[in-house]
Design a protein around this motif. Structure first.
Motif, short mmCIF file in Angstrom:
data_model
loop_
_atom_site.label_atom_id
_atom_site.label_comp_id
_atom_site.label_asym_id
_atom_site.label_seq_id
_atom_site.Cartn_x
_atom_site.Cartn_y
_atom_site.Cartn_z
N PHE A 181 0.94 -1.27 -0.17
CA PHE A 181 -0.11 -0.35 -0.24
C PHE A 181 0.77 1.32 0.41
O PHE A 181 2.52 1.23 0.18
N ASP A 182 0.58 2.86 -0.72
CA ASP A 182 1.22 3.59 -0.80
C ASP A 182 0.83 4.44 0.08
O ASP A 182 -0.37 4.50 0.01
N SER A 183 1.91 5.37 0.16
CA SER A 183 1.42 5.96 1.81
C SER A 183 2.61 7.28 1.49
O SER A 183 2.67 7.74 2.21
N SER A 184 2.62 7.37 0.09
CA SER A 184 2.93 8.56 -0.13
C SER A 184 2.02 9.85 0.35
O SER A 184 1.22 9.50 0.27
N HIS A 232 8.95 1.62 3.79
CA HIS A 232 8.68 1.52 5.86
C HIS A 232 8.69 0.68 6.41
O HIS A 232 9.55 0.75 7.30
N ASP A 233 7.80 -0.34 5.95
CA ASP A 233 7.21 -1.68 7.60
C ASP A 233 6.77 -2.80 6.35
O ASP A 233 6.12 -2.33 5.32
N VAL A 234 7.12 -3.74 7.18
CA VAL A 234 6.95 -4.73 6.78
C VAL A 234 5.78 -5.92 7.84
O VAL A 234 7.08 -6.39 8.95
N GLY A 252 3.32 5.17 8.09
CA GLY A 252 5.09 5.65 8.57
C GLY A 252 5.55 6.45 7.56
O GLY A 252 6.79 6.98 7.93
N SER A 253 4.93 6.66 6.60
CA SER A 253 5.96 8.08 6.17
C SER A 253 5.54 8.77 5.04
O SER A 253 4.56 9.48 5.46
N GLY A 254 5.39 8.90 3.64
CA GLY A 254 4.89 10.25 3.30
C GLY A 254 5.48 11.00 2.20
O GLY A 254 5.35 12.31 1.69
N GLY A 255 6.86 10.97 1.67
CA GLY A 255 7.49 11.05 0.68
C GLY A 255 7.44 10.47 -1.22
O GLY A 255 5.80 10.93 -0.85
N GLY A 256 7.82 10.77 -1.86
CA GLY A 256 7.68 10.39 -3.02
C GLY A 256 6.86 8.64 -2.82
O GLY A 256 7.04 7.87 -2.54
N THR A 257 6.42 8.82 -4.46
CA THR A 257 6.37 7.15 -4.55
C THR A 257 7.03 5.61 -6.16
O THR A 257 6.83 7.41 -6.90
N ALA A 258 7.36 5.24 -5.25
CA ALA A 258 7.86 3.87 -6.49
C ALA A 258 7.27 3.03 -6.13
O ALA A 258 7.28 2.85 -4.87
#
Length: 125
Positions: free
Chosen positions: A7-10, A45-47, A61-67
């Motif tokens: 899941f994308d947390s960007s 960031h987390d598994v 827990g994150s919020g940067g760009g997306t790849a």
């Protein structure tokens, strides 16, 4: 069934979209023996591995760009039966086909970042 759920947390994913991801993830995970949750923006960031009917932590827990490739690569390491990727499809990469049954779950009308897998949409977020 062992399922990898990325899941994308960007930063481009709104709080409402993030909540919608988890509403669906909770439903899907109840159908699986084991679910590997992989949180990522442009990196993992987390598994977390959860068993059927376990409570899921929704803390962002994150919020940067997306790849998307880093999370897919991590998912493959766990040898799942299938991968689901929740995101807004706003990304900087074109991931490679993992050759595992794959489902893209999007919250907007943008096309998924790659041509493999099937696509469904979460509407009204």
């Amino acid at each position: 069934l062992t399922l990898a759920v990325c899941f994308d947390s960007s930063g481009s994913v709104s709080d409402a979209e993030y909540t919608a991801f988890f509403n669906e993830i909770e439903i899907v995970s109840k159908q699986c023996t084991k679910t590997i949750l992989i949180e990522a923006d442009c990196e993992v960031h987390d598994v977390v591995t959860i068993k059927k009917n376990s409570k899921i932590n929704r803390k962002r827990g994150s919020g940067g760009g997306t790849a998307y490739q880093p999370a897919i690569t991590e998912a493959i390491k766990h040898k799942p039966d299938a991968i689901i990727y929740f995101g807004d499809f706003d990304c900087a990469d074109t991931p490679s086909n993992p050759n595992i049954p794959f489902l893209w779950v999007g919250v907007r009308d943008q096309e998924p970042p790659a041509k493999f897998g099937s696509v469904v949409r979460i509407k009204n977020v």
